[in-house]
Every structure is written in C-alpha cells, then in structure tokens.
Scaffold this active site. Sequence first.
Site, PDB file in Angstrom:
ATOM      1  N   SER A  26       0.827  -1.211   0.000  1.00  0.00           N
ATOM      2  CA  SER A  26       0.000   0.000   0.000  1.00  0.00           C
ATOM      3  C   SER A  26       0.859   1.257   0.000  1.00  0.00           C
ATOM      4  O   SER A  26       0.461   2.281  -0.533  1.00  0.00           O
ATOM      5  CB  SER A  26      -0.863   0.058   1.257  1.00  0.00           C
ATOM      6  OG  SER A  26      -1.656  -1.073   1.376  1.00  0.00           O
ATOM      7  N   HIS A  34      -0.504  -2.210  -7.283  1.00  0.00           N
ATOM      8  CA  HIS A  34      -1.314  -1.908  -6.100  1.00  0.00           C
ATOM      9  C   HIS A  34      -2.808  -1.921  -6.442  1.00  0.00           C
ATOM     10  O   HIS A  34      -3.322  -0.996  -7.071  1.00  0.00           O
ATOM     11  CB  HIS A  34      -0.882  -0.537  -5.552  1.00  0.00           C
ATOM     12  CG  HIS A  34      -1.578  -0.138  -4.299  1.00  0.00           C
ATOM     13  ND1 HIS A  34      -1.723   1.154  -3.897  1.00  0.00           N
ATOM     14  CD2 HIS A  34      -2.186  -0.885  -3.338  1.00  0.00           C
ATOM     15  CE1 HIS A  34      -2.383   1.200  -2.748  1.00  0.00           C
ATOM     16  NE2 HIS A  34      -2.678  -0.018  -2.402  1.00  0.00           N
ATOM     17  N   GLU A  73      -2.503   0.792  -9.294  1.00  0.00           N
ATOM     18  CA  GLU A  73      -1.336   1.660  -9.453  1.00  0.00           C
ATOM     19  C   GLU A  73      -0.152   0.784  -9.863  1.00  0.00           C
ATOM     20  O   GLU A  73       0.132  -0.226  -9.204  1.00  0.00           O
ATOM     21  CB  GLU A  73      -1.018   2.373  -8.133  1.00  0.00           C
ATOM     22  CG  GLU A  73      -2.098   3.359  -7.720  1.00  0.00           C
ATOM     23  CD  GLU A  73      -1.869   4.027  -6.369  1.00  0.00           C
ATOM     24  OE1 GLU A  73      -2.559   5.013  -6.092  1.00  0.00           O
ATOM     25  OE2 GLU A  73      -1.021   3.559  -5.583  1.00  0.00           O
ATOM     26  N   ASN A  94      -3.319   6.674  -1.740  1.00  0.00           N
ATOM     27  CA  ASN A  94      -3.135   6.748  -0.284  1.00  0.00           C
ATOM     28  C   ASN A  94      -2.415   8.028   0.135  1.00  0.00           C
ATOM     29  O   ASN A  94      -2.695   8.587   1.189  1.00  0.00           O
ATOM     30  CB  ASN A  94      -2.378   5.524   0.228  1.00  0.00           C
ATOM     31  CG  ASN A  94      -3.236   4.273   0.155  1.00  0.00           C
ATOM     32  OD1 ASN A  94      -4.462   4.358   0.044  1.00  0.00           O
ATOM     33  ND2 ASN A  94      -2.622   3.107   0.197  1.00  0.00           N
TER      34      ASN A  94
HETATM   35  N1  LIG Z   1      -6.727  -4.506   2.968  1.00  0.00           N
HETATM   36  C1  LIG Z   1      -6.639  -3.451   2.173  1.00  0.00           C
HETATM   37  O1  LIG Z   1      -7.519  -2.585   2.139  1.00  0.00           O
HETATM   38  C2  LIG Z   1      -5.449  -3.315   1.250  1.00  0.00           C
HETATM   39  C3  LIG Z   1      -5.595  -2.569   0.055  1.00  0.00           C
HETATM   40  C4  LIG Z   1      -4.500  -2.488  -0.818  1.00  0.00           C
HETATM   41  C5  LIG Z   1      -3.298  -3.083  -0.487  1.00  0.00           C
HETATM   42  N2  LIG Z   1      -3.189  -3.783   0.694  1.00  0.00           N
HETATM   43  C6  LIG Z   1      -1.909  -4.419   0.966  1.00  0.00           C
HETATM   44  O2  LIG Z   1      -1.996  -5.797   0.647  1.00  0.00           O
HETATM   45  C7  LIG Z   1      -1.138  -6.554   1.495  1.00  0.00           C
HETATM   46  C8  LIG Z   1      -1.948  -7.622   2.184  1.00  0.00           C
HETATM   47  O3  LIG Z   1      -2.959  -7.011   2.952  1.00  0.00           O
HETATM   48  P1  LIG Z   1      -4.291  -7.784   3.395  1.00  0.00           P
HETATM   49  O4  LIG Z   1      -5.254  -6.722   3.798  1.00  0.00           O
HETATM   50  O5  LIG Z   1      -4.666  -8.766   2.349  1.00  0.00           O
HETATM   51  O6  LIG Z   1      -3.763  -8.541   4.696  1.00  0.00           O
HETATM   52  P2  LIG Z   1      -4.373  -9.869   5.369  1.00  0.00           P
HETATM   53  O7  LIG Z   1      -3.853  -9.855   6.749  1.00  0.00           O
HETATM   54  O8  LIG Z   1      -5.840  -9.954   5.134  1.00  0.00           O
HETATM   55  O9  LIG Z   1      -3.689 -11.054   4.533  1.00  0.00           O
HETATM   56  C9  LIG Z   1      -2.328 -11.324   4.550  1.00  0.00           C
HETATM   57  C10 LIG Z   1      -2.143 -12.819   4.395  1.00  0.00           C
HETATM   58  O10 LIG Z   1      -0.775 -13.090   4.161  1.00  0.00           O
HETATM   59  C11 LIG Z   1      -0.465 -14.278   4.851  1.00  0.00           C
HETATM   60  N3  LIG Z   1       0.976 -14.388   4.996  1.00  0.00           N
HETATM   61  C12 LIG Z   1       1.789 -13.990   5.992  1.00  0.00           C
HETATM   62  N4  LIG Z   1       3.051 -14.298   5.704  1.00  0.00           N
HETATM   63  C13 LIG Z   1       3.056 -14.900   4.506  1.00  0.00           C
HETATM   64  C14 LIG Z   1       4.059 -15.446   3.667  1.00  0.00           C
HETATM   65  N5  LIG Z   1       5.339 -15.407   4.045  1.00  0.00           N
HETATM   66  N6  LIG Z   1       3.688 -15.999   2.482  1.00  0.00           N
HETATM   67  C15 LIG Z   1       2.398 -16.021   2.111  1.00  0.00           C
HETATM   68  N7  LIG Z   1       1.406 -15.524   2.867  1.00  0.00           N
HETATM   69  C16 LIG Z   1       1.728 -14.963   4.039  1.00  0.00           C
HETATM   70  C17 LIG Z   1      -1.245 -14.185   6.132  1.00  0.00           C
HETATM   71  O11 LIG Z   1      -1.364 -15.469   6.737  1.00  0.00           O
HETATM   72  C18 LIG Z   1      -2.564 -13.616   5.634  1.00  0.00           C
HETATM   73  O12 LIG Z   1      -3.464 -14.631   5.249  1.00  0.00           O
HETATM   74  C19 LIG Z   1      -0.482  -5.546   2.426  1.00  0.00           C
HETATM   75  O13 LIG Z   1       0.753  -5.142   1.889  1.00  0.00           O
HETATM   76  C20 LIG Z   1      -1.461  -4.385   2.421  1.00  0.00           C
HETATM   77  O14 LIG Z   1      -0.857  -3.159   2.751  1.00  0.00           O
HETATM   78  C21 LIG Z   1      -4.242  -3.916   1.541  1.00  0.00           C
END
Ligand SMILES: NC(=O)c1ccc[n+]([C@@H]2O[C@H](COP(=O)([O-])OP(=O)(O)OC[C@H]3O[C@@H](n4cnc5c(N)ncnc54)[C@H](O)[C@@H]3O)[C@@H](O)[C@H]2O)c1
Length: 382
Positions: A123, A144, A156, A195
């Site tokens: 993000s 992104h 993005e 963001n």
């Molecule tokens: N949630 C949002 O609104 C959003 C929007 C855009 C970008 N993001 C970005 O996306 C990324 C993930 O966010 P999210 O909201 O999906 O988080 P989340 O916590 O819902 O999911 C993350 C997942 O990754 C897994 N994980 C941890 N270590 C791992 C590894 N080594 N290999 C594979 N999987 C692993 C976890 O077990 C979990 O299931 C982050 O970088 C976040 O900043 C999030």
Amino acid sequence: MKVEDIKKIAVMGAGDMGHGIAEVALLAGYKVTMRDIEQRFVDRGLSRIKESLEKLLEKQKITEDNKKAMLANIETFVDIAESVTDADFVIEAVPEVMDLKKQVFQAIDAAAPRHAILASNTSNMSVTEIASATKRPEQVVGMHFFNPAVLMKLVEVIKGEKTSEATMQVTYDLALKMNKVPVRVEKDSIGFVYNRINAPTAILLRHIVEKGIAAPEEIDAKMKKVGMPMGPYELMDYVGLDVAYHSACYFADKLSRDYEPANWLKAKIDAGELGKKTGKGIYDWSKGRPEIDLSRAKEDFDPTVLIAIQVNEATKLLEGGVVESADEIDKAMINGGGAGFGPFQLAKGIGYDKLAKICDELAQKFSVKVFEPTETLKKGNI
Ligand SMILES: NC(=O)c1ccc[n+]([C@@H]2O[C@H](COP(=O)([O-])OP(=O)(O)OC[C@H]3O[C@@H](n4cnc5c(N)ncnc54)[C@H](O)[C@@H]3O)[C@@H](O)[C@H]2O)c1
C-alpha cells in the site's frame, strides 16, 4: 516478455487482498496458484473465492461453466517454492511489514522462472527496497490493487528505481487484461498516489478531535448531509483503526512528523477497539453500521477544507514527477474510491486561489507544514 506470454499467475497470501487478486486473475482467464503460510489460511482464501464466484453467478455475471473452469484453474500451496515454480507473474499480498516482504521476495526470486515478473501489492512501502532482496530488481514492480480487488477498478503500477520499462509495460497491460484501470506511478514515493493524496485528511481529523473543534459524529453528519456516502471517521472505523494507525506511523517516519498518530487513536488500538472488525472503534458496530444522527451536523464545518488539502497534496506529486498529469491523478482518485470527481476537476470549479488560501489558514491554525500550499497550488497553472 509480453503480456501474451503470461499464462500462470502466482499470488502470495490468501488474505483480504490475496484471495481477491487471485479471483481477479481467474476471472481474466489465467491459471492461478495461491500460497499462504498455513493450510487453514489457504482454505479460507479459497472458500472466499468460491463464495464470491457464487454471488457473481447469482447476478448472472458468469455462467456455471465459467465458475467450474475457474475453480479448475486454481491450485493452492503452503510450500512457497512449489507455488511459483512455473509462474510467469507473481503478485505478493502478505502483511505490510518490510522484513516479511523482503523474505518473501528473496524466496520467490530463488524459485520462480528467470523470466517471471515479481510484483508487490504494497500500500505504501518502497518497491525499490523490496526489489533489493532479489537478483532481478529490473523485473520487480508495484502492482497496487484496491479493496475489494474484484470491484475496485484502480491499479497503481509503480516503478521502483531499477524497474525496467518493459516490466512497467507488461504490468500495465496485465492490469488492462484484468479489466482494471491502471495508472502509472513514475517514482517510488511513499503512499504512491491514492493513499498519499488521502493521507493529510487523517492529520486534519486528528486535530479536529484533539482540539475539541468537533466530535466525530458532528463531522460525519455534516459530510453525509452534503452527500458523502460515509463520513470520514466512520470510514476510518470501516477500514480499521489499526490500518489508520500503522499508516500514520509509516508516514510520520518517512515523510513528516505531522503524520504522527493521535493519542486518542493509540488509546483505541491499545484497548483493542479497531472499528468494524472488533465491533467497536470510534463508533459501536456491534449491531451493524452505526446510525449517524444528522441533526448533530456541525454546520460551520466547510467540506471544502477536505478538498483543499487533497488538491494541495496532489500538486506535490505533480511537482515531484510521481505522476505525469493532473488527469492521471483524477483518474486514480475516481477509480480507487467511490468519488465521482477527481481533486483537480473539483478544484477547477472552486478556484485554486481559494484552495491555497484555505491551506494557508489550516497550516497556521494547526501548525502543520503538510497543509502549507505548494507553489503549484498558489500559481494555479495546472
Ligand atoms: N486490505 C486493504 O484494504 C489493502 C488494500 C490495498 C493493499 N493492501 C496491501 O496488501 C497486502 C496484504 O494485505 P491484506 O489486507 O490482504 O492482509 P491480510 O492480513 O488480510 O492477509 C495477509 C495474508 O498473508 C499471509 N501471509 C503472511 N506471511 C506470509 C508469507 N510469508 N507468504 C504467504 N502468505 C503470508 C497471512 O497469513 C494472511 O493470510 C499488504 O501489503 C497491504 O498493505 C491492503
């Protein structure tokens, strides 16, 4: 590599974003692998994909045959090397922790085919730093997506310091194939576009509460009265106060101390009151979405201040060459959220001089440098 050469996409992480991105790739006709650290996390991600495809079927957006074909196209893994061994494109969506992302990139770099592009759904974090964990930084890029990935159109496409033009182009074309609206981010800068432009709003929301100018409900009521579907504080609760807190810390560390999170926000985090996901945050969510009392609207709160600080921040991206044009920024802001207009489209109607004056007043009132109007905003020649 050309976009046509991509047959298999590997997604690292099966959480909120990972499962959504995997589904987007399936809908675009790709073979997909999805990897998480434990079987139960991959299983949960897969069942979320199934539920979502079921909804698309009910709405007649896909057919039963499409659904079957997509489910036959996805494989899940716990072993990281196996999950990327024949992937042409890898998208990482593990938690927003730099060391973790670097570990994942090191592992996928070692196991993925030499031609594969490695993308991060980060993000805010530096694509250049993530790429430094690999031996192929020219093939590492930011991709992104926005939440929920299946619905939100913006992607993005972020150029790290060493990302090649070919990698940028293939990633951009892949986003188009996924039926998304890609926006090129030419420089790896904190928060990228969407963001970053929204970030100063959090500073203002913090001061409004801290200085006792208004209660969250009074601002939310006003914003709902002027047509926003959700007030800004309710939105913080909806996304998660932990997300707001961690972003504030990251921005404070990397951009300006003005972003330092409020004490009241930290207290909520410490109390485990994270918003919708825990049933309590700024509002009580235990019985569903909070009812905002519109009669409490703070009538003398001028919503133009929110536009002013957004436009001002957007001009910093133009000045820094992060995005090529104001039109691209408007495209990003419209497609990343529910806004009908981009900041520059709104600014033209209001007048740049008026917005610059508002920013100047806010900067002085709250002693916040981030609000100080840029030269571009003051000149208004955009
Ligand atoms: N949630 C949002 O609104 C959003 C929007 C855009 C970008 N993001 C970005 O996306 C990324 C993930 O966010 P999210 O909201 O999906 O988080 P989340 O916590 O819902 O999911 C993350 C997942 O990754 C897994 N994980 C941890 N270590 C791992 C590894 N080594 N290999 C594979 N999987 C692993 C976890 O077990 C979990 O299931 C982050 O970088 C976040 O900043 C999030």
